[in-house]
Every structure is written in C-alpha cells, then in structure tokens.
Motif scaffolding. Sequence first.
Motif, PDB file in Angstrom:
ATOM      1  N   GLU A  17       4.079  58.198  40.207  1.00 31.82           N
ATOM      2  CA  GLU A  17       3.910  57.712  38.832  1.00 31.82           C
ATOM      3  C   GLU A  17       5.087  57.948  37.891  1.00 31.82           C
ATOM      4  OE1 GLU A  17       1.172  60.886  36.580  1.00 31.82           O
ATOM      5  OE2 GLU A  17       0.219  60.077  38.367  1.00 31.82           O
ATOM      6  N   GLN A  18       6.222  58.373  38.403  1.00 33.25           N
ATOM      7  CA  GLN A  18       7.404  58.561  37.558  1.00 33.25           C
ATOM      8  C   GLN A  18       8.548  57.698  38.083  1.00 33.25           C
ATOM      9  OE1 GLN A  18       8.070  62.512  35.961  1.00 33.25           O
ATOM     10  NE2 GLN A  18      10.236  62.323  36.440  1.00 33.25           N
ATOM     11  N   GLU A  19       8.967  56.742  37.271  1.00 35.94           N
ATOM     12  CA  GLU A  19       9.979  55.779  37.708  1.00 35.94           C
ATOM     13  C   GLU A  19      11.283  56.440  38.117  1.00 35.94           C
ATOM     14  OE1 GLU A  19      12.138  51.629  36.233  1.00 35.94           O
ATOM     15  OE2 GLU A  19      10.575  52.518  34.990  1.00 35.94           O
ATOM     16  N   ASP A  57       5.144  48.047  39.572  1.00 34.93           N
ATOM     17  CA  ASP A  57       3.758  48.353  39.185  1.00 34.93           C
ATOM     18  C   ASP A  57       2.966  48.903  40.367  1.00 34.93           C
ATOM     19  OD1 ASP A  57       3.818  45.802  40.443  1.00 34.93           O
ATOM     20  OD2 ASP A  57       1.957  45.218  39.477  1.00 34.93           O
ATOM     21  N   LEU A  87       4.386  52.505  41.364  1.00 31.55           N
ATOM     22  CA  LEU A  87       3.967  53.532  40.404  1.00 31.55           C
ATOM     23  C   LEU A  87       2.551  54.047  40.671  1.00 31.55           C
ATOM     24  CD1 LEU A  87       5.511  52.103  37.122  1.00 31.55           C
ATOM     25  CD2 LEU A  87       6.072  54.316  38.165  1.00 31.55           C
TER      26      LEU A  87
END
Length: 154
Positions: free
Chosen positions: A23-25, A16, A19
Amino acid sequence: MISIRPILENKKQFLDLLLLADEQESMIDRYLERGDMFVLYDDDETKSACVVTIEDEGVYEIKNIATYPRFQQQGYGRKLIEYILEHYKDHCHTMLVGTGDSPLTIPFYESCGFVYSHRIPNFFTDNYDHPMYEDGKQLVDMIYLKKCIRHHSF
C-alpha cells in the motif's frame, strides 16, 4: 478465457491493483521497474497482477501479487502463481515470497506449496511511513516463504 501476459512498459497503469498488496507507492517503486510484471486477464478483463524480481542467482521473489477484491477467492491468484512457477522453472531453483504475519495470506501461500523460510523483524514498521494492518492486526515482521522449484548443485 484466461490469458496471462507480460507487461513490458507503462507498468504504473496497474498501480491501483499493485497498491492492494503493497500500500505504499514508494515501496512499489523500489522493485517495479527491475521486476518482470504479469497480468492475468479473464475475458480481457484485468483480474490479477504479479511482479517477480531476481534476488540472487537462481533465486527469484514474488514481490507483489494482487487480485481485485471482487475477483478474490476465484482461483486467479493461484493460477498466476502456477504460471510464474512454470515460467521461471528453467532459471530459478527457489521462489521466495514475503508477506505480513497474516492469517489471510500465509495459508494461501502454504496451499500453493510454499514453506516458511525466515522472518525480517520490524520490516513493516521500519520501511513504511504508516502502520499497516491486515485483518485487524498490525503488520510488523516480514515473513518469508519459499518454494523449491528444482534442485540445484553448487
């Protein structure tokens, strides 16, 4: 009381936080396991995290550094960068950090002693599955900054 601890396993428990900066796993997955991870705690509460990778002999990169929004602007990110630079000074001559072309992040890194290195055109549009925005501006190019930790000889 601030403490910074290496995270050697179960790095995804901090997903969390990671990210917030990436922001892209699937992009985080490219470096998380090969990188060294550090988490900054204040009174045993998680505030910031950082992932550092080896990119070349003596060249390391801060791949991800993030602070929970409610703790931003309190010096935690700066303290984590200072720790990282000290931690790697015997192995690293150049620390890199890549970021979007953003008026929010570039001045922060510059205030930590980083200077412009180079840019990778279309990095965000080529590597992410959705448009990314920061401060209302779409991120397109990756801007690399560097900090020389110590001089090296060839």
